[in-house]
Every structure is written in structure tokens, then in C-alpha cells.
Design a protein around this motif. Structure first.
Motif, PDB file in Angstrom:
ATOM      1  N   SER A 176      25.253   3.749  26.221  1.00 37.05           N
ATOM      2  CA  SER A 176      24.213   4.227  25.313  1.00 37.05           C
ATOM      3  C   SER A 176      24.696   3.988  23.877  1.00 37.05           C
ATOM      4  O   SER A 176      25.778   4.439  23.489  1.00 37.05           O
ATOM      5  N   ALA A 177      23.897   3.265  23.110  1.00 43.39           N
ATOM      6  CA  ALA A 177      24.282   2.984  21.714  1.00 43.39           C
ATOM      7  C   ALA A 177      23.254   3.626  20.786  1.00 43.39           C
ATOM      8  O   ALA A 177      22.064   3.319  20.845  1.00 43.39           O
ATOM      9  N   LEU A 178      23.749   4.527  19.959  1.00 47.20           N
ATOM     10  CA  LEU A 178      22.883   5.141  18.947  1.00 47.20           C
ATOM     11  C   LEU A 178      22.997   4.319  17.670  1.00 47.20           C
ATOM     12  O   LEU A 178      24.094   3.907  17.301  1.00 47.20           O
ATOM     13  N   THR A 179      21.870   4.091  17.015  1.00 49.81           N
ATOM     14  CA  THR A 179      21.916   3.449  15.693  1.00 49.81           C
ATOM     15  C   THR A 179      21.411   4.440  14.664  1.00 49.81           C
ATOM     16  O   THR A 179      20.321   4.998  14.828  1.00 49.81           O
ATOM     17  N   TYR A 180      22.215   4.686  13.645  1.00 51.63           N
ATOM     18  CA  TYR A 180      21.792   5.524  12.529  1.00 51.63           C
ATOM     19  C   TYR A 180      21.433   4.602  11.362  1.00 51.63           C
ATOM     20  O   TYR A 180      22.258   3.794  10.931  1.00 51.63           O
ATOM     21  N   PHE A 181      20.210   4.740  10.867  1.00 53.43           N
ATOM     22  CA  PHE A 181      19.770   3.921   9.746  1.00 53.43           C
ATOM     23  C   PHE A 181      19.997   4.724   8.464  1.00 53.43           C
ATOM     24  O   PHE A 181      19.204   5.600   8.115  1.00 53.43           O
ATOM     25  N   LEU A 182      21.109   4.416   7.819  1.00 51.45           N
ATOM     26  CA  LEU A 182      21.541   5.209   6.660  1.00 51.45           C
ATOM     27  C   LEU A 182      21.045   4.589   5.354  1.00 51.45           C
ATOM     28  O   LEU A 182      20.918   3.362   5.249  1.00 51.45           O
ATOM     29  N   VAL A 183      20.811   5.448   4.396  1.00 51.57           N
ATOM     30  CA  VAL A 183      20.309   4.988   3.093  1.00 51.57           C
ATOM     31  C   VAL A 183      21.426   5.088   2.056  1.00 51.57           C
ATOM     32  O   VAL A 183      22.022   6.154   1.869  1.00 51.57           O
ATOM     33  N   GLY A 184      21.696   3.955   1.410  1.00 48.21           N
ATOM     34  CA  GLY A 184      22.712   3.922   0.355  1.00 48.21           C
ATOM     35  C   GLY A 184      22.318   2.873  -0.661  1.00 48.21           C
ATOM     36  O   GLY A 184      21.159   2.441  -0.699  1.00 48.21           O
ATOM     37  N   SER A 185      23.292   2.430  -1.445  1.00 46.42           N
ATOM     38  CA  SER A 185      22.962   1.452  -2.484  1.00 46.42           C
ATOM     39  C   SER A 185      22.761   0.061  -1.866  1.00 46.42           C
ATOM     40  O   SER A 185      23.177  -0.198  -0.730  1.00 46.42           O
ATOM     41  N   GLU A 186      22.152  -0.802  -2.671  1.00 47.01           N
ATOM     42  CA  GLU A 186      21.772  -2.125  -2.177  1.00 47.01           C
ATOM     43  C   GLU A 186      22.972  -3.065  -2.044  1.00 47.01           C
ATOM     44  O   GLU A 186      23.938  -2.960  -2.800  1.00 47.01           O
ATOM     45  N   CYS A 187      22.853  -3.976  -1.114  1.00 50.38           N
ATOM     46  CA  CYS A 187      23.884  -4.988  -0.896  1.00 50.38           C
ATOM     47  C   CYS A 187      24.014  -5.885  -2.137  1.00 50.38           C
ATOM     48  O   CYS A 187      23.020  -6.200  -2.784  1.00 50.38           O
ATOM     49  N   ARG A 188      25.236  -6.307  -2.428  1.00 51.63           N
ATOM     50  CA  ARG A 188      25.457  -7.154  -3.612  1.00 51.63           C
ATOM     51  C   ARG A 188      24.955  -8.593  -3.394  1.00 51.63           C
ATOM     52  O   ARG A 188      24.823  -9.349  -4.337  1.00 51.63           O
ATOM     53  N   PHE A 189      24.727  -8.975  -2.127  1.00 50.92           N
ATOM     54  CA  PHE A 189      24.283 -10.338  -1.837  1.00 50.92           C
ATOM     55  C   PHE A 189      22.749 -10.388  -1.759  1.00 50.92           C
ATOM     56  O   PHE A 189      22.092  -9.345  -1.698  1.00 50.92           O
ATOM     57  N   SER A 190      22.221 -11.601  -1.775  1.00 50.13           N
ATOM     58  CA  SER A 190      20.752 -11.769  -1.681  1.00 50.13           C
ATOM     59  C   SER A 190      20.452 -12.889  -0.694  1.00 50.13           C
ATOM     60  O   SER A 190      20.014 -13.982  -1.084  1.00 50.13           O
ATOM     61  N   CYS A 191      20.697 -12.628   0.555  1.00 41.52           N
ATOM     62  CA  CYS A 191      20.418 -13.654   1.566  1.00 41.52           C
ATOM     63  C   CYS A 191      18.906 -13.867   1.636  1.00 41.52           C
ATOM     64  O   CYS A 191      18.131 -12.912   1.522  1.00 41.52           O
ATOM     65  N   SER A 192      18.511 -15.106   1.853  1.00 43.28           N
ATOM     66  CA  SER A 192      17.087 -15.436   1.696  1.00 43.28           C
ATOM     67  C   SER A 192      16.192 -14.798   2.744  1.00 43.28           C
ATOM     68  O   SER A 192      15.000 -14.651   2.518  1.00 43.28           O
ATOM     69  N   MET A 193      16.763 -14.440   3.909  1.00 38.74           N
ATOM     70  CA  MET A 193      15.909 -13.898   4.973  1.00 38.74           C
ATOM     71  C   MET A 193      15.975 -12.372   5.038  1.00 38.74           C
ATOM     72  O   MET A 193      15.339 -11.764   5.867  1.00 38.74           O
ATOM     73  N   CYS A 194      16.753 -11.764   4.150  1.00 39.91           N
ATOM     74  CA  CYS A 194      17.044 -10.329   4.314  1.00 39.91           C
ATOM     75  C   CYS A 194      15.935  -9.450   3.739  1.00 39.91           C
ATOM     76  O   CYS A 194      15.469  -9.662   2.629  1.00 39.91           O
ATOM     77  N   ASP A 195      15.566  -8.447   4.515  1.00 39.51           N
ATOM     78  CA  ASP A 195      14.586  -7.472   4.011  1.00 39.51           C
ATOM     79  C   ASP A 195      15.185  -6.060   3.967  1.00 39.51           C
ATOM     80  O   ASP A 195      14.478  -5.070   3.818  1.00 39.51           O
ATOM     81  N   LEU A 196      16.507  -5.980   4.087  1.00 39.88           N
ATOM     82  CA  LEU A 196      17.140  -4.656   4.151  1.00 39.88           C
ATOM     83  C   LEU A 196      17.135  -3.928   2.807  1.00 39.88           C
ATOM     84  O   LEU A 196      17.277  -2.706   2.759  1.00 39.88           O
TER      85      LEU A 196
END
Ligand code: SF4
Length: 340
Positions: A41-61
């Protein structure tokens, strides 16, 4: 990082929905194979923090991050603590063997995203989990201070550590559009470092990224996954490239891109599992291939008749790591349709 491409990617974004520090985006639970015939069983916690320093073209995180440059210290621990309490209420009968994914929509070992002073309390809240999985960009692992931070966090855990990293693709044409700020050599070295430190590696590979010719995208997804495995990644997860970050829609026509179909996902997964049969046990003993089904409902190339049995088949292939025949292929002709 390509500054002009980064500018275009960032300017195509829609306004962000404001997020509140200390308030998570929730949690999910799924089963994953441990590669030894057991489902965990794998739990995923979707945590809110500051934005990633990178800007990958497909990312919507970036949509799920704060405007603040730095995640407030203590806010991630608070989210983990609250999610533990919520799950204890909502899902009291838990599997004794559990993994925990702490996904913060950026990099767990970037001090701007997770202050290292919070690692110890986060590790305390991870007690009892057999494995903790976090995400991190491979290029950051070239830095000694980040490597040291990884090792300290590993030592604070009472379970194992797994780090998930986006390889995305090895296709040179696709890589031109990725804006990943990472060389293949950096990825390979990061995997090697983690392997020597007994840290599991999960690699994310994209099916049909921007720039990869549609006719070749299944082949590149398979080759990229196999390359990640050869580097030493233990688990490779194939993710259909999705729209929704603004940039992909803005250049889709220009590069003749379209979202991958359900059939392409099936073909890539079938090939990965079938190819493995021809490889030696030594090459494949630790490698797990899976497909990401989180966006299955919105994928093209399926209908109400075939969608559920095809989803179930892929899910069972994720679990068993064995090819299964497509017993529902006669129900409709979705698999033969080429989407243009
Ligand atoms: S490194 Fe990960 S979180 Fe950061 S922009 Fe790229 S895909 Fe998104």
C-alpha cells in the motif's frame, strides 16, 4: 537552462490558484509491487510548498505551489501531521506494510523547497513506513551539499529511502523541447550515486513528449525506459504527457504534437514487459516497469465499452510485471483508430 524557452514556458501559464502554507492538496492510496510478488500500500501526500526552480516544458506542478520563494519552515511537517490524522480517521484498517510518497511538487532536497532543518521532524513523522519516496531533480544531486543532505535524511529514516527523478526522454529531438536543465550524464551519475548509497531510484519517463515524432514516440518511450534501467534505476514509471500547463497547447500545432493515446501507452508497456523476457535475469532482476494510470480517464483512443477492461489489464500488468493478453480487444475498434 534556455532562457528564451523558459520565458515562453512561463508566459504561457494561466494565473495560479492561491495556495495556503500548511494546507496540503490531499492524499491518495494505491497498490504498488515491491518486485518480489508482493503488493504494498503506497500513500501519496500532495504537499504544498514553494515552486520548483526549474521550468520543464511539460510540467504543471507549479499550479500546486505557493508564491513564496521559500517554503515556510514547519509547514510541511504540519501538512504531514494533519494528513496522518485524517487518514487514521478515514481509513483506519491499514496495511501493515506501507510506503509513503511525500510529493511537494518540486525538489525535496532543494533548501528553498524543503528547509533541511525540517528533515528531522519530517523523518519522525515517517516512522513505521517501510519506505519513504521523495522527488528530486537529478542535476541537483551533482552538488556535494545536496548529496550530504540526502544521506543525512536517509540516516534519519527508520525505513528505506527512494528518490524519484524525471528522466523524461533520451530522444534528442524531444530533449530540445524539454528545458530540463539536465544532461543524460548528470542523470546517470545521480542514479549511480544513489545506488551506491543503498537508495532506491524511481525514474519518470514521458510517453510522447513535445518534439518526439508521433510515429516514433512508443519506441523512444521504450528506449528511454530501458536506458534508465541500464543506468541502475530500480523502478521506471511511464507517464503519458499531458496538456494543461499552457505551453504545450501553445506549441502543439507548431510541432505537430498531440496527446498520447491509450493504445500507445499499452504498446509501450507491452514492449517493455516482453523485451524483458529476452534479457538475462541479472540485467532485469531489480527492474520494475509501470505505467501511470492517474490520467487514464482523460486519455484519447478508448470508449465506454473498452476503457474499464483496458485500465484493469494495465493495472494488473503493473502489479504482476507480466504481459497479459488483451481479452477485450474484440469489443470495439478503438485500438485501430489513429487520432490526428
Ligand atoms: S524538475 Fe520536476 S517539478 Fe521542477 S519543473 Fe521539472 S518536472 Fe516540474
Amino acid at each position: 537552462m534556455d532562457k528564451s524557452l523558459t520565458g515562453k514556458i512561463r508566459s504561457a501559464r494561466s494565473p495560479k490558484i492561491p495556495r495556503v502554507a500548511g494546507q496540503s492538496m490531499g492524499w491518495a492510496q494505491e497498490l504498488e509491487t515491491d518486485g518480489h510478488g508482493n503488493l504494498i500500500s503506497a500513500l501519496t501526500y500532495f504537499l504544498v510548498g514553494s515552486e520548483c526552480r526549474f521550468s520543464c516544458s511539460m510540467c504543471d506542478l507549479w499550479k500546486y505551489t505557493l508564491d513564496a520563494k521559500k517554503t515556510p519552515v514547519g509547514s510541511l511537517t504540519l501538512q504531514i501531521e494533519n494528513l496522518h490524522r485524517r487518514i487514521a480517521r478515514e481509513s483506519p484498517n491499514r496495511n501493515p506494510r506501507e510506503w509513503l510518497k511525500l510529493y511537494n511538487a518540486s525538489n525535496f532536497f532543494d533548501p528553498a523547497n524543503v528547509d533541511p532543518s525540517e528533515h528531522a521532524t519530517i523523518a519522525q513523522w515517517c516512522r513505521g513506513f517501510e519506505r519513504v519516496i521523495v522527488e528530486n531533480h537529478a542535476a541537483l544531486l551533482a552538488r556535494q551539499n545536496i548529496r550530504d543532505s540526502v544521506l543525512r535524511f536517509r540516516d534519519l529514516l527508520d525505513g528505506e529511502l527512494e528518490i524519484a527523478m524525471g528522466l523524461e526522454t533520451i530522444d534528442p529531438q524531444g530533449r530540445k523541447w524539454l528545458n530540463k536543465s539536465m544532461s543524460l550524464d548528470q542523470f546517470a551519475k545521480a542514479v549511480e550515486f544513489l545506488g551506491t548509497e543503498a537508495i532506491h531510484v524511481r525514474a519518470f519517463v514521458l510517453l510522447q513528449p513535445l518534439g518526439t515524432p508521433l510515429a516514433d514516440s512508443v519506441d523512444w518511450a521504450v528506449r528511454s525506459s530501458q536506458w534508465a534501467a541500464q543506468c541502475g534505476a530500480n523502478r521506471i514509471c511511464l507517464i503519458p504527457t499531458r496538456t494543461g500547463n499552457g505551453f504545450i497547447q501553445s506549441v502543439a500545432k507548431q510541432v505537430a504534437w498531440q496527446p498520447p493515446t491509450a493504445r500507445q501507452l499499452e504498446q509501450a508497456f507491452e514492449k517493455l514487459l516482453q523485451d524483458r523476457l529476452g534479457q538475462s535475469a541479472l540485467e532485469t532482476s531489480e527492474v520494475i516497469y509501470t505505467v501511470d494510470l492517474w490520467d487514464w480517464d482523460s486519455m484519447l483512443g478508448k470508449c465506454s465499452t473498452c476503457s474499464e477492461p483496458r485500465h484493469e489489464r494495465l493495472k494488473q500488468m503493473n502489479y504482476s510485471q507480466c504481459f497479459q493478453s488483451d481479452v477485450a480487444s474484440h469489443l470495439c475498434d478503438c485500438r485501430a483508430i489513429q487520432i490526428k
